[in-house]
Design an enzyme around this catalytic site. Sequence first.
Site, PDB file in Angstrom:
ATOM      1  N   GLU A  43       0.864  -1.175   0.000  1.00 39.41           N
ATOM      2  CA  GLU A  43       0.000   0.000   0.000  1.00 39.41           C
ATOM      3  C   GLU A  43       0.903   1.229   0.000  1.00 39.41           C
ATOM      4  OE1 GLU A  43      -2.728   2.505   3.126  1.00 39.41           O
ATOM      5  OE2 GLU A  43      -2.876   0.321   3.219  1.00 39.41           O
ATOM      6  N   LYS A 130     -11.262  -0.919   7.019  1.00 38.65           N
ATOM      7  CA  LYS A 130      -9.988  -0.691   7.688  1.00 38.65           C
ATOM      8  C   LYS A 130     -10.285  -0.114   9.075  1.00 38.65           C
ATOM      9  CE  LYS A 130      -5.998   2.411   7.306  1.00 38.65           C
ATOM     10  NZ  LYS A 130      -5.153   3.193   6.383  1.00 38.65           N
TER      11      LYS A 130
END
Length: 210
Positions: A43, A130
């Site tokens: 990421e 998340k």
Amino acid sequence: MTPHPLIAQFRAARIVPVVRTSTAQHAATACAWLREAGITIFEITLTIPDALSVIRELAGEPGLLVGAGTVPSAADAEACISAGARFIVSPWVDASLAAPCRDSGACLMMGALTPTEVRAARQAGADVVKIFPASSVGGPAHIKSLRAVFPTTAFCPTGGVDARNAGDYIAAGAAFVGIGGKLVDEAAIAAGRREVVQDAAREALGIAQA
């Protein structure tokens, strides 16, 4: 909602390094070292200067799954996807991110903390929720409580997650975890200490997959 096909890949990997550095070169170095240690998902946060160039370069390498983090708008999501990002991560709920992800087939992760926010994220189109910052709201116990209410939701806790507790988060019901910290230790990167970063990567992989 049918699970996004990339979720199975995230579950298998267990760990997604969150790459947040002060320069694009440090980010590229961190990813190269982590790849040598066995990590293939990254990421790349948009807080990195010229983050799109890092995404573009990594996305062109075979065998890597590259995404963009801290994505603030639909326009930024579109730019990241055009650069090769296959998943988009935001630390908050933003329904405008859903359309570019849906149109391109990218996996969308939105940030939440409470049951109300988790539900809002799912309704806004999040494939993964998340949980950020996970460590300051109860850690693995918080994930376990959320899983009781949302048993089919894929959770990815980040914020205070490291090699010491990654396994606890997985055991509590997290689908996978996001880790920065020592995995992307910028002081070690600047000093050329490859072994520090790679030892941290191997430790995290070993504990999370135990």
